[in-house]
Design a protein around this motif. Structure first.
Motif, short mmCIF file in Angstrom:
data_model
loop_
_atom_site.label_atom_id
_atom_site.label_comp_id
_atom_site.label_asym_id
_atom_site.label_seq_id
_atom_site.Cartn_x
_atom_site.Cartn_y
_atom_site.Cartn_z
N ILE A 1 4.68 17.87 3.06
CA ILE A 1 4.27 19.27 3.25
C ILE A 1 4.34 19.61 4.73
O ILE A 1 3.95 18.81 5.58
N MET B 1 3.00 22.91 7.13
CA MET B 1 2.31 24.19 7.17
C MET B 1 2.35 24.74 8.58
O MET B 1 2.05 24.02 9.54
N GLY C 1 0.83 -1.21 0.00
CA GLY C 1 0.00 0.00 0.00
C GLY C 1 0.86 1.25 0.00
O GLY C 1 2.08 1.20 0.13
N LYS D 1 2.52 1.56 5.33
CA LYS D 1 3.13 0.79 4.25
C LYS D 1 3.50 -0.62 4.70
O LYS D 1 3.42 -1.58 3.93
N GLY E 1 6.98 10.17 -6.46
CA GLY E 1 6.26 9.14 -5.74
C GLY E 1 5.80 9.59 -4.36
O GLY E 1 4.88 9.01 -3.79
N GLY E 2 6.45 10.64 -3.81
CA GLY E 2 6.09 11.10 -2.48
C GLY E 2 6.22 12.61 -2.34
O GLY E 2 7.17 13.20 -2.85
N HIS E 3 5.22 13.19 -1.67
CA HIS E 3 5.22 14.63 -1.38
C HIS E 3 5.20 14.81 0.13
O HIS E 3 4.43 14.16 0.82
N HIS F 1 1.15 21.71 10.88
CA HIS F 1 0.53 20.60 10.18
C HIS F 1 1.61 19.89 9.37
O HIS F 1 2.41 20.54 8.71
N SER F 2 1.57 18.55 9.37
CA SER F 2 2.46 17.79 8.52
C SER F 2 1.62 16.90 7.61
O SER F 2 0.66 16.29 8.06
N ILE F 3 1.98 16.88 6.34
CA ILE F 3 1.23 16.08 5.36
C ILE F 3 2.21 15.21 4.58
O ILE F 3 3.29 15.68 4.20
N PHE F 4 1.82 13.96 4.36
CA PHE F 4 2.51 13.14 3.37
C PHE F 4 1.50 12.69 2.33
O PHE F 4 0.37 12.33 2.66
N MET F 5 1.89 12.75 1.06
CA MET F 5 1.03 12.26 -0.01
C MET F 5 1.82 11.30 -0.87
O MET F 5 2.95 11.59 -1.27
N GLY F 6 1.24 10.16 -1.15
CA GLY F 6 1.83 9.22 -2.09
C GLY F 6 1.22 9.44 -3.46
O GLY F 6 0.01 9.63 -3.58
N PHE G 1 -2.22 13.15 7.31
CA PHE G 1 -2.29 14.55 7.73
C PHE G 1 -2.35 14.60 9.25
O PHE G 1 -3.30 14.11 9.87
N GLU H 1 5.24 5.04 7.60
CA GLU H 1 6.00 3.78 7.68
C GLU H 1 5.10 2.62 8.08
O GLU H 1 5.15 1.54 7.49
N ILE I 1 5.16 16.31 12.80
CA ILE I 1 6.12 15.79 11.82
C ILE I 1 6.48 14.33 12.14
O ILE I 1 6.44 13.46 11.28
N ASN J 1 5.48 10.88 9.90
CA ASN J 1 6.47 9.93 9.37
C ASN J 1 6.21 8.52 9.85
O ASN J 1 6.26 7.56 9.08
#
Lengths: 77, 147, 147, 77
Positions: free
Chosen positions: C38, C40, A76, B125, C34-36, B36-41, B104, B122, B114, B118
């Motif tokens: 962010i 804020m 995933g 996935k 593949g990864g972003h 705010h911390s964001i990860f996007m795949g 988020f 991990e 942050i 992270n």
């Protein structure tokens, strides 16, 4: 003993969801051997089993009508 | 498992930038938040043996994935002083360039948001039963493996 | 300093979720990503001696800040295999709940984007000559100090 | 020697932008002493100087028409 087998990902391409009737199988280690004999594509693959929606980490007893899921490595994200 | 309601993290199809913007905007009333911390795949158009990935088709073992995500969520809330945590994962066919994972986290000061973000990525996935089938431009496929 | 054009990271007023969505959407054609990651920053309605922060008024020494940001940008691009890096910081009065800092990094695999984003946030806070004046609801103020 | 002084943040509340004419000041250490005498509010505060838009880390020679910025600790983000 009757078991329900479900499978996911790559494994679902050669093991489809099915009920199986097995004898002389009491636990997941034995089931695993049975599966690898019936579906040799499993040999050399990494996979995990879940029994009744619980991912198992060690050998576990099986009982009538258990649902066993065969899951290849997760990918995933 | 606690009594808290199990949230459904799955959505059909790609996660749109508008959906993400909406999610961000909803935090403007939460004025204790400082970071705010964001990860996007995002689905990559990888080249594998001369063929390009056109899309990834995601499937899951939903009951197990949601129960595991609930467990992860509670562990992360226990470990970090977070104000908010949101996780969304796509199911179905997601085209190259589209977003398939949105994590988020928010907290008063930046560090917990942050670190939690992270750790969530991990664990998602590694621990959620989700599978990605990489579909090439010629309709052939191979199963993705996380590294 | 290299020949690359110095980018202006500053914008008047708050950074809107729509602006962020737009920035995200612009990456859907960059299919090597593949990864972003962010980060804020959002203005907190902190309570200090019984008074609440209504807004932060940001000012900068712009020439020095932009030259320093250029230097940081080049160092980060040197250190991490990034596809993209975007930094925006608000100037002027930003109300509690509004976003004043937006840091956005992208890479083929997640780790460089995440690490670069974190390092950028730390360096921006420590090295850019920007000052925040916390304005209370009664119009009195105090100068913010980063911890 | 003529110097242009600019200031930021909290310091801009008691030192406004101005040209100063100083004698017996050749470097930033001497200027700093002069400023702390003229503006005792600086005493005990942390601040940095920039000369002609370069933040300085150590004592530096000053020359006619230099622009010196006085900057309190940064608080962006």
């Amino acid at each position: 003993m009757k078991l329900e087998i479900i499978s996911f990902g790559k494994i679902s391409e050669f093991i489809t969801g099915q009920e199986i009737e097995v004898s002389e199988i009491d636990n997941t280690d034995q089931l695993q051997q049975y599966l690898e004999t019936s579906f040799p594509q499993l040999l050399g693959m990494k996979y995990k089993l879940a029994v009744n929606q619980n991912i198992i980490q060690a050998n576990q007893q099986l009982t009538e009508n258990d649902q066993v899921a065969i899951m290849p490595p997760f990918s995933g994200g | 498992m606690s009594e808290k309601k199990i949230k459904n993290i799955f959505m059909d199809g790609a996660i749109s930038p508008a959906f993400i913007a909406d999610s961000i905007a909803q935090h403007s009333t939460k004025t204790a938040i400082g970071g705010h911390s964001i990860f996007m795949g995002q689905v990559r158009r990888d080249e594998i043996n001369g063929k390009f990935v056109a899309a990834i088709d995601y499937t899951t073992y939903q009951e197990v994935a949601l129960a595991k995500m609930h467990e992860i969520r509670e562990a992360i809330f226990e470990k970090y002083p977070l104000s908010c945590m949101h996780v969304h994962h796509s199911l179905g066919k997601i085209k190259a360039g589209e977003i398939c994972l949105f994590v988020f986290t928010s907290s008063a000061h930046r560090k917990p948001a942050i670190d939690a973000c992270n750790e969530l990525v991990e664990r998602i996935k590694a621990e959620l039963p989700i599978w990605g089938k990489e579909i090439f431009e010629d309709e052939s496929h191979q199963w993705k493996e996380n590294i």
